[in-house]
Write a protein that holds these residues in place. Structure first.
Motif, short mmCIF file in Angstrom:
data_model
loop_
_atom_site.label_atom_id
_atom_site.label_comp_id
_atom_site.label_asym_id
_atom_site.label_seq_id
_atom_site.Cartn_x
_atom_site.Cartn_y
_atom_site.Cartn_z
N MET A 25 12.11 -1.95 -16.09
CA MET A 25 11.98 -1.00 -14.98
C MET A 25 11.86 -1.74 -13.65
N LYS A 26 11.14 -2.85 -13.66
CA LYS A 26 10.94 -3.62 -12.44
C LYS A 26 12.21 -4.33 -11.96
N GLN A 29 13.34 -1.28 -9.96
CA GLN A 29 12.37 -0.93 -8.91
C GLN A 29 11.20 -1.90 -9.02
N GLY A 32 5.86 -0.17 -7.12
CA GLY A 32 5.57 1.25 -7.22
C GLY A 32 5.58 1.93 -5.88
N TYR A 34 5.38 4.49 -9.22
CA TYR A 34 6.31 4.77 -10.30
C TYR A 34 6.11 6.19 -10.84
N LEU A 36 6.66 8.11 -14.37
CA LEU A 36 6.88 7.84 -15.79
C LEU A 36 6.96 9.14 -16.56
N GLU A 58 -0.80 -1.68 -9.76
CA GLU A 58 0.35 -0.87 -9.36
C GLU A 58 -0.06 0.61 -9.28
N VAL A 60 0.86 4.57 -10.02
CA VAL A 60 1.68 5.50 -10.80
C VAL A 60 1.57 6.86 -10.12
#
Length: 198
Positions: A25-26, A29, A32, A34, A36, A58, A60
């Motif tokens: 994912m990183k 992107q 963040g 993020y 999910l 990070e 979310v």
């Protein structure tokens, strides 16, 4: 998922699966916040991803869980018996063998001796062995409301793990149909409503 192309050994723990997903994912992107989402058993991986991201500082923004049973959820004995009987009827003896192996080795404290090669088997054992830890993330839990055989709310268990807010939504569909048309359109509208204020 790692190993889906048969070129790599699949991960055998939910923690490793989550770390693998975060790594990839990183690449798309790097930072963040993020968003999910996980459906069914994939929700457990999404939850663990959220835990790992938050532990690493990070953010979310949203964690969506689509009819994902918590690792703490206690299935009624009637559903367990029904599942075993259904597997017998469908002659899915390999899955019955897996359940027997896991139960036996767990009772003997010897789960580590089981070497897993198939992707599906690795994922099932990872979920069975997962020891979820509390997480400070908020959660949007979307439940398949038409699963009439369910004796306990699907989100039971997550309340003990999620230390943020849990918003529960219901979609009029069964577990297997909630991600298929036409029900997925209602599911998408629930996502959209919770994404507008990010």
């Amino acid at each position: 998922a790692k190993g889906i192309d048969d070129l790599e050994q699949p991960d055998s723990t939910v923690e490793a699966m989550a770390a693998y997903c975060i790594k990839n994912m990183k690449k798309v992107q790097p930072n963040g916040p993020y968003i999910l989402c996980g459906f069914s058993s994939g929700g457990t991986v999404a939850y663990e991803m959220s835990c790992q991201l938050i532990e690493n500082g990070e953010k979310v923004a949203r964690l969506f869980m689509v009819d994902s049973f918590s690792p703490l959820h206690q299935y009624p004995i009637s559903l367990k018996i029904e599942k075993i009987w259904r597997l017998i009827q469908k002659k899915r003896f390999r899955e019955l063998q897996e359940i027997f192996y896991h139960t036996s080795l767990s009772l003997l404290g010897m789960k580590r001796l089981r070497h897993l090669k198939a992707l599906g088997e690795s994922h099932r054992w990872a979920l069975w062995n997962y020891q979820a830890k509390p997480c400070s993330s908020d959660m949007v839990y979307i439940e398949a409301a038409d699963d009439g055989k369910r004796e306990n709310p699907a989100c039971s268990g997550w309340k003990e793990l999620v230390h943020g807010k849990i918003h529960v939504e219901k979609v009029s569909a069964s577990h297997g149909l909630i991600v298929k048309e036409p029900y997925v359109l209602e599911l998408a509208s629930r996502f959209e409503a919770f994404l507008q204020d990010i």
